[in-house]
Write an enzyme that holds these catalytic residues in place. Structure first.
Site, short mmCIF file in Angstrom:
data_model
loop_
_atom_site.label_atom_id
_atom_site.label_comp_id
_atom_site.label_asym_id
_atom_site.label_seq_id
_atom_site.Cartn_x
_atom_site.Cartn_y
_atom_site.Cartn_z
N ASP A 139 2.97 -6.20 2.63
CA ASP A 139 3.21 -4.53 3.84
C ASP A 139 4.14 -5.82 4.70
OD1 ASP A 139 3.12 -2.04 2.28
OD2 ASP A 139 0.40 -3.05 2.25
N ARG A 165 -3.70 -6.02 5.98
CA ARG A 165 -2.34 -6.40 6.91
C ARG A 165 -2.96 -7.27 7.86
NH1 ARG A 165 1.78 -1.57 7.75
NH2 ARG A 165 2.49 -4.12 8.04
N HIS A 170 1.03 7.30 9.89
CA HIS A 170 0.64 7.42 11.59
C HIS A 170 1.56 7.93 11.96
CE1 HIS A 170 1.05 2.94 9.82
NE2 HIS A 170 0.08 2.56 10.76
N GLU A 227 6.36 -2.91 12.22
CA GLU A 227 5.81 -2.45 13.61
C GLU A 227 4.65 -2.56 13.59
OE1 GLU A 227 6.43 1.35 13.69
OE2 GLU A 227 7.28 0.99 15.19
N ASP A 228 4.36 -2.23 12.73
CA ASP A 228 2.36 -2.33 12.81
C ASP A 228 1.81 -3.25 13.49
OD1 ASP A 228 2.85 0.35 11.38
OD2 ASP A 228 2.42 -0.42 9.98
N ARG A 288 -5.69 4.85 10.18
CA ARG A 288 -5.59 3.15 10.50
C ARG A 288 -5.86 3.30 11.82
NH1 ARG A 288 -1.57 0.84 6.94
NH2 ARG A 288 -2.48 1.93 4.92
N CYS A 332 9.28 1.76 11.29
CA CYS A 332 8.66 0.69 10.66
C CYS A 332 8.88 -1.41 10.65
CB CYS A 332 7.52 1.13 9.73
SG CYS A 332 7.29 2.33 9.59
N LEU A 366 0.79 -0.98 0.07
CA LEU A 366 -0.16 -0.27 0.13
C LEU A 366 0.99 1.34 -0.32
CD1 LEU A 366 -2.21 -0.92 2.98
CD2 LEU A 366 -3.12 -1.10 0.80
#
Ligand code: CIR
Length: 260
Positions: free
Chosen positions: A60, A85, A168, A65-66, A135, A255, A18
Protein backbone atom coordinates in the site's frame (compact mmCIF):
# COMPACT_ATOMS: atom_id res chain seq x y z
CA UNK A 1 0.88 28.36 -2.08
CA UNK A 2 1.92 24.71 -2.19
CA UNK A 3 5.40 24.09 -3.55
CA UNK A 4 6.36 20.49 -2.81
CA UNK A 5 4.98 16.97 -2.87
CA UNK A 6 6.22 13.51 -1.97
CA UNK A 7 5.08 10.61 -4.14
CA UNK A 8 5.91 6.94 -4.52
CA UNK A 9 5.01 4.84 -7.56
CA UNK A 10 3.29 1.52 -6.80
CA UNK A 11 5.55 -1.52 -6.45
CA UNK A 12 5.32 -4.71 -8.48
CA UNK A 13 3.22 -6.37 -5.75
CA UNK A 14 0.66 -3.55 -5.72
CA UNK A 15 -2.07 -6.15 -6.39
CA UNK A 16 -1.62 -7.27 -2.75
CA UNK A 17 -2.65 -3.86 -1.40
CA UNK A 18 -5.63 -3.76 0.97
CA UNK A 19 -9.09 -3.11 -0.35
CA UNK A 20 -12.76 -3.13 0.56
CA UNK A 21 -13.73 -2.77 -3.12
CA UNK A 22 -14.97 -5.45 -5.43
CA UNK A 23 -13.57 -4.00 -8.63
CA UNK A 24 -11.10 -6.74 -9.55
CA UNK A 25 -7.32 -6.89 -9.60
CA UNK A 26 -5.41 -3.79 -10.68
CA UNK A 27 -3.44 -3.79 -13.90
CA UNK A 28 0.09 -2.89 -12.81
CA UNK A 29 1.23 -1.30 -16.08
CA UNK A 30 -1.89 0.85 -16.17
CA UNK A 31 -1.41 1.82 -12.52
CA UNK A 32 2.12 2.97 -13.35
CA UNK A 33 0.84 5.03 -16.30
CA UNK A 34 -1.85 6.60 -14.15
CA UNK A 35 0.78 7.43 -11.56
CA UNK A 36 2.99 9.11 -14.19
CA UNK A 37 0.03 11.26 -15.28
CA UNK A 38 -0.70 12.12 -11.66
CA UNK A 39 2.90 13.26 -11.11
CA UNK A 40 2.72 15.35 -14.26
CA UNK A 41 -0.43 17.05 -12.93
CA UNK A 42 1.29 17.88 -9.64
CA UNK A 43 4.20 19.42 -11.53
CA UNK A 44 1.89 21.37 -13.82
CA UNK A 45 0.24 22.76 -10.67
CA UNK A 46 3.61 24.11 -9.58
CA UNK A 47 4.86 21.44 -7.17
CA UNK A 48 8.41 20.10 -7.04
CA UNK A 49 8.35 16.37 -6.48
CA UNK A 50 10.35 14.11 -4.21
CA UNK A 51 9.94 10.68 -5.78
CA UNK A 52 10.49 7.76 -3.42
CA UNK A 53 11.45 4.34 -4.73
CA UNK A 54 8.63 1.76 -4.84
CA UNK A 55 8.73 -0.30 -1.66
CA UNK A 56 7.58 -3.89 -2.05
CA UNK A 57 7.69 -4.54 1.68
CA UNK A 58 4.47 -2.53 1.78
CA UNK A 59 1.99 -3.11 -1.07
CA UNK A 60 0.00 0.00 0.00
CA UNK A 61 3.05 2.27 0.12
CA UNK A 62 2.00 4.28 -2.94
CA UNK A 63 -0.73 5.83 -0.73
CA UNK A 64 1.81 8.09 0.98
CA UNK A 65 -0.78 10.55 2.26
CA UNK A 66 -1.76 8.27 5.11
CA UNK A 67 1.66 8.23 6.74
CA UNK A 68 1.93 11.85 7.91
CA UNK A 69 0.08 15.10 8.31
CA UNK A 70 2.10 18.00 6.98
CA UNK A 71 0.99 21.47 8.00
CA UNK A 72 2.51 24.86 7.28
CA UNK A 73 4.08 24.83 10.77
CA UNK A 74 5.12 21.26 11.60
CA UNK A 75 4.59 17.68 10.46
CA UNK A 76 3.15 14.85 12.50
CA UNK A 77 3.91 11.22 11.74
CA UNK A 78 0.76 9.12 11.61
CA UNK A 79 0.30 5.61 12.96
CA UNK A 80 -1.70 3.70 10.32
CA UNK A 81 -4.64 1.70 11.55
CA UNK A 82 -3.87 -1.27 9.31
CA UNK A 83 -1.04 -3.33 10.83
CA UNK A 84 0.43 -4.08 7.40
CA UNK A 85 0.99 -0.34 6.84
CA UNK A 86 2.67 0.62 10.14
CA UNK A 87 6.17 0.22 8.68
CA UNK A 88 5.50 2.76 5.90
CA UNK A 89 6.01 5.66 8.29
CA UNK A 90 9.75 5.16 8.73
CA UNK A 91 10.87 6.02 5.21
CA UNK A 92 8.53 9.02 5.09
CA UNK A 93 9.98 10.29 8.36
CA UNK A 94 13.47 10.21 6.83
CA UNK A 95 12.31 12.51 4.02
CA UNK A 96 10.31 14.82 6.29
CA UNK A 97 13.25 15.21 8.71
CA UNK A 98 15.12 16.94 5.89
CA UNK A 99 12.39 19.59 5.74
CA UNK A 100 11.15 19.97 9.32
CA UNK A 101 13.38 20.50 12.38
CA UNK A 102 11.14 18.48 14.57
CA UNK A 103 8.55 15.80 13.87
CA UNK A 104 5.85 14.78 16.29
CA UNK A 105 4.34 11.31 16.31
CA UNK A 106 1.05 9.65 17.04
CA UNK A 107 1.80 7.04 19.71
CA UNK A 108 0.37 3.64 20.57
CA UNK A 109 -2.42 2.73 21.37
CA UNK A 110 -3.56 5.52 19.06
CA UNK A 111 -3.99 4.90 15.35
CA UNK A 112 -4.36 7.59 12.71
CA UNK A 113 -4.38 7.46 8.91
CA UNK A 114 -3.78 10.96 7.63
CA UNK A 115 -6.34 10.30 4.89
CA UNK A 116 -8.79 10.95 7.71
CA UNK A 117 -7.58 14.52 8.12
CA UNK A 118 -8.95 17.35 6.02
CA UNK A 119 -7.31 20.75 6.39
CA UNK A 120 -9.56 23.77 5.87
CA UNK A 121 -9.79 27.35 7.03
CA UNK A 122 -12.29 28.79 9.46
CA UNK A 123 -12.38 32.48 10.27
CA UNK A 124 -9.03 32.90 8.56
CA UNK A 125 -7.31 30.20 10.63
CA UNK A 126 -6.22 26.65 9.83
CA UNK A 127 -8.95 24.29 10.91
CA UNK A 128 -8.78 20.51 10.62
CA UNK A 129 -11.56 17.96 10.39
CA UNK A 130 -10.36 14.67 11.87
CA UNK A 131 -12.31 11.57 10.92
CA UNK A 132 -12.78 8.79 13.42
CA UNK A 133 -12.96 5.72 11.24
CA UNK A 134 -12.08 2.05 10.95
CA UNK A 135 -8.45 3.25 10.74
CA UNK A 136 -8.30 6.29 13.04
CA UNK A 137 -9.36 5.69 16.64
CA UNK A 138 -10.51 8.26 19.18
CA UNK A 139 -7.13 8.26 20.88
CA UNK A 140 -5.48 9.03 17.53
CA UNK A 141 -7.86 11.90 16.86
CA UNK A 142 -7.24 13.31 20.34
CA UNK A 143 -3.45 13.07 20.10
CA UNK A 144 -3.55 14.85 16.77
CA UNK A 145 -5.90 17.55 18.05
CA UNK A 146 -3.47 18.28 20.91
CA UNK A 147 -0.55 18.75 18.53
CA UNK A 148 -2.68 21.00 16.35
CA UNK A 149 -3.66 23.16 19.34
CA UNK A 150 0.01 23.52 20.21
CA UNK A 151 0.59 25.02 16.72
CA UNK A 152 -2.35 27.42 17.21
CA UNK A 153 -4.76 25.45 14.99
CA UNK A 154 -8.29 24.27 15.70
CA UNK A 155 -9.97 20.97 14.86
CA UNK A 156 -13.24 19.07 15.03
CA UNK A 157 -13.91 15.33 15.03
CA UNK A 158 -16.18 13.71 12.47
CA UNK A 159 -17.22 10.17 13.29
CA UNK A 160 -17.57 8.27 10.02
CA UNK A 161 -17.76 4.75 11.44
CA UNK A 162 -21.42 4.47 10.46
CA UNK A 163 -20.99 5.93 6.96
CA UNK A 164 -21.02 3.32 4.22
CA UNK A 165 -18.60 3.15 1.30
CA UNK A 166 -15.89 5.48 2.58
CA UNK A 167 -12.64 4.25 4.03
CA UNK A 168 -11.34 7.63 5.12
CA UNK A 169 -12.93 11.00 5.83
CA UNK A 170 -11.35 12.40 2.68
CA UNK A 171 -12.95 9.65 0.60
CA UNK A 172 -16.06 11.83 1.00
CA UNK A 173 -14.76 15.32 1.77
CA UNK A 174 -12.36 17.82 0.21
CA UNK A 175 -11.52 21.46 0.83
CA UNK A 176 -11.38 23.68 -2.23
CA UNK A 177 -10.31 26.89 -0.51
CA UNK A 178 -12.64 29.92 -0.59
CA UNK A 179 -14.52 28.41 2.40
CA UNK A 180 -15.87 25.63 0.12
CA UNK A 181 -16.13 22.01 1.13
CA UNK A 182 -16.91 19.25 -1.34
CA UNK A 183 -19.06 16.71 0.43
CA UNK A 184 -20.96 13.51 -0.30
CA UNK A 185 -24.63 13.41 0.70
CA UNK A 186 -24.13 11.04 3.61
CA UNK A 187 -21.85 13.61 5.31
CA UNK A 188 -23.56 16.79 4.20
CA UNK A 189 -25.79 17.30 7.25
CA UNK A 190 -22.98 17.19 9.83
CA UNK A 191 -23.04 20.11 12.19
CA UNK A 192 -19.24 20.38 11.99
CA UNK A 193 -19.50 21.67 8.40
CA UNK A 194 -22.12 24.36 9.05
CA UNK A 195 -19.69 27.27 8.69
CA UNK A 196 -18.59 26.18 5.22
CA UNK A 197 -20.26 26.51 1.83
CA UNK A 198 -20.97 23.00 0.67
CA UNK A 199 -20.44 21.73 -2.86
CA UNK A 200 -22.59 18.60 -3.13
CA UNK A 201 -21.49 15.58 -5.11
CA UNK A 202 -24.33 13.92 -7.02
CA UNK A 203 -25.41 10.40 -6.15
CA UNK A 204 -23.41 7.99 -8.28
CA UNK A 205 -20.41 10.37 -8.44
CA UNK A 206 -19.26 9.94 -4.82
CA UNK A 207 -15.77 8.83 -5.80
CA UNK A 208 -15.23 12.28 -7.33
CA UNK A 209 -15.45 13.90 -3.88
CA UNK A 210 -11.80 13.05 -3.31
CA UNK A 211 -10.52 15.95 -5.41
CA UNK A 212 -7.43 18.03 -4.65
CA UNK A 213 -7.04 21.80 -4.89
CA UNK A 214 -3.47 22.61 -5.90
CA UNK A 215 -2.74 26.30 -6.38
CA UNK A 216 -4.56 27.32 -9.61
CA UNK A 217 -5.96 23.86 -10.36
CA UNK A 218 -8.27 21.24 -8.94
CA UNK A 219 -7.34 17.63 -9.71
CA UNK A 220 -10.44 15.51 -10.30
CA UNK A 221 -10.95 11.85 -11.11
CA UNK A 222 -11.90 11.28 -14.76
CA UNK A 223 -15.37 9.95 -15.51
CA UNK A 224 -17.47 12.27 -13.33
CA UNK A 225 -18.62 14.92 -15.82
CA UNK A 226 -21.34 16.48 -13.67
CA UNK A 227 -18.97 17.11 -10.82
CA UNK A 228 -16.25 18.47 -13.07
CA UNK A 229 -18.76 20.79 -14.76
CA UNK A 230 -19.90 21.99 -11.34
CA UNK A 231 -16.32 22.91 -10.42
CA UNK A 232 -15.76 24.71 -13.69
CA UNK A 233 -18.95 26.66 -13.16
CA UNK A 234 -17.57 27.79 -9.82
CA UNK A 235 -14.52 29.10 -11.70
CA UNK A 236 -11.97 26.35 -11.06
CA UNK A 237 -9.58 25.03 -13.70
CA UNK A 238 -9.68 21.27 -13.49
CA UNK A 239 -7.23 18.56 -14.49
CA UNK A 240 -8.96 15.20 -14.79
CA UNK A 241 -6.99 12.04 -14.21
CA UNK A 242 -7.73 8.35 -14.77
CA UNK A 243 -7.73 6.68 -11.37
CA UNK A 244 -9.27 3.25 -12.03
CA UNK A 245 -6.32 1.21 -10.78
CA UNK A 246 -6.09 3.14 -7.51
CA UNK A 247 -9.84 3.10 -6.96
CA UNK A 248 -9.65 -0.70 -7.01
CA UNK A 249 -7.58 -0.42 -3.83
CA UNK A 250 -9.68 2.26 -2.11
CA UNK A 251 -7.27 4.99 -3.18
CA UNK A 252 -8.10 8.42 -4.49
CA UNK A 253 -6.26 11.48 -5.76
CA UNK A 254 -5.33 12.85 -2.35
CA UNK A 255 -3.88 9.52 -1.14
CA UNK A 256 -1.12 9.49 -3.75
CA UNK A 257 0.86 12.44 -2.42
CA UNK A 258 1.88 14.48 0.58
CA UNK A 259 1.64 18.12 -0.40
CA UNK A 260 3.05 21.16 1.36
C1 CIR B 1 -5.60 1.13 2.38
O1 CIR B 1 -6.51 0.32 2.55
O2 CIR B 1 -5.01 1.63 3.32
C2 CIR B 1 -5.20 1.50 0.97
N1 CIR B 1 -5.47 0.40 0.11
C3 CIR B 1 -5.93 2.73 0.49
C4 CIR B 1 -5.53 3.97 1.20
C5 CIR B 1 -6.22 5.18 0.68
N2 CIR B 1 -5.72 6.34 1.30
C6 CIR B 1 -6.41 7.46 1.48
O3 CIR B 1 -7.60 7.52 1.22
N3 CIR B 1 -5.78 8.49 2.02
Amino acid sequence: MLTKAIVRAPGANYAEALTTMDLGAPNYERALRQHVAYCWALERSGLRLTRLEPDERFPDATFVEDTALVTNREAILARPGAASRLGEVESISTVLYRVFHELHSIREPATLDAGDVCETEQEGKNHFFIGISQRTNEEGAQQLAKWLVSYGFTSAFVDIRGVKNILHLKSGLAYLGDNRLVVIDSLADRNEFRRHDLVHVNAGEEYAANCVRLNDYVLVAAGYPNFEAQLRKLGYQTISLEMSEFQKKDGGLSCLSLRF
